[in-house]
Enzyme design. Sequence first.
Site, short mmCIF file in Angstrom:
data_model
loop_
_atom_site.label_atom_id
_atom_site.label_comp_id
_atom_site.label_asym_id
_atom_site.label_seq_id
_atom_site.Cartn_x
_atom_site.Cartn_y
_atom_site.Cartn_z
N LYS A 155 49.52 67.82 56.85
CA LYS A 155 49.76 67.92 58.60
C LYS A 155 48.93 69.10 59.09
CE LYS A 155 54.54 68.91 58.11
NZ LYS A 155 54.72 70.09 57.38
N LYS B 172 45.52 77.21 49.50
CA LYS B 172 45.68 77.68 51.08
C LYS B 172 44.84 78.87 51.21
CE LYS B 172 49.69 75.49 52.51
NZ LYS B 172 49.59 74.52 53.65
N LYS C 143 45.03 65.81 49.40
CA LYS C 143 46.29 65.25 50.11
C LYS C 143 46.27 65.04 51.37
CE LYS C 143 49.68 68.57 50.27
NZ LYS C 143 50.92 68.59 51.04
#
Length: 330
Positions: A199, A114, A196
Amino acid sequence: MKFVLSGVKPTGIPTLGNYLGALKNFVRLQNEMKEFEFLIFVADLHAITTPQDPQELKEHTRSVAALYLASGLDLDNLTLFIQSEVHEHVELGYVMQSLAYMGELERMTQYKDKMQKQVQGVTSALFTYPALMAADILLYDASYVPVGDDQIQHLELTRNLATRFNNRYHDFFTVPEPLTVKVGSRIMDLQSPTNKMDKSAENPKGCISLLDSIPTIKKKIKAAVTDNEAKVYFDSEKKPGISNLMTIYSSITGDSLQAITALYEGKGYGDFKNDLAEIVAKEIEQVQTKYFEWIHSPMLDEILDEGKARASMFARSKLQKLYSLMGIGR
Ligand code: ATP
Ligand code: LTN
């Protein structure tokens, strides 16, 4: 009371990945583990580790709660709540920060990933997030934590923190075990199947949201990236696209990967994708029908209020004992 516990962040509408790796699995486990109480929550405080729009965060929080129910969780042994409504999570999260080493947190791959994607400043909450996650779990002495593949490392840290505390003070926390699904614990992006399905991903084409329209869902499956071989078999290294679609197929129908290979022997990707599009659409349509009932029902708030009261009762008692053990307060 023995607990199975898990959470989903309201960073967006949950995806097919969240559904197969988490939501659907909770429902299956609830049927198999009748002697356990299921503590399931919406991890809204985890969501703000990356920037969130307040209005959207509020809406997504309710939507995630309604989607848990729409996936088919059994209300009889369920405590469903919103993380921020049980204040003890944050308090224990701070205590966990006092146990976790910088080096341990620096090794977390979700944080590293991230951090690379983030354009604006990386917050300190993103860094300390696994300490809050450990608190979510240890506050209730959860025995089992069903999660997707990406959370195993955080679970390992939680186990280490629990053991460290138990050794330093006294045997106090249950050391939790992860529970992952055999097939479907890591659903990949349909457009870039080596990443992956996320969302918060930037390209929505590779990601099926549980609230996408049914025609959109079918279209996304049919447009999924594959390879030129036109033979349906599983090889996640050489054929990540087809292997991902087979995983989706298998986790919905329960058919083994071998059975799917046999079924599509001599057929092309077109047939396979058409069938899969129907299978996924049918599964999600059922969830959506129930979702629209729950999201407009006053019962949703009643369930969340009851969940808050029950979770708070356990959390308060555990935290009081912890403070006393650590010499905190008078
Ligand atoms: P974000 O994209 O904001 O990081 P996320 O979907 O990765 O969100 P959560 O909403 O907290 O994170 O995930 C909820 C659960 O879904 C977790 O148990 C996680 O392991 C699982 N999960 C997330 N993505 C996938 C995926 N692609 N395949 C299988 N399971 C997944
Ligand atoms: N970190 C998880 C979400 C999460 C969670 C938890 C899962 C927060 N607290 C406690 C299981 C147990 C994620 O990013 N998917």
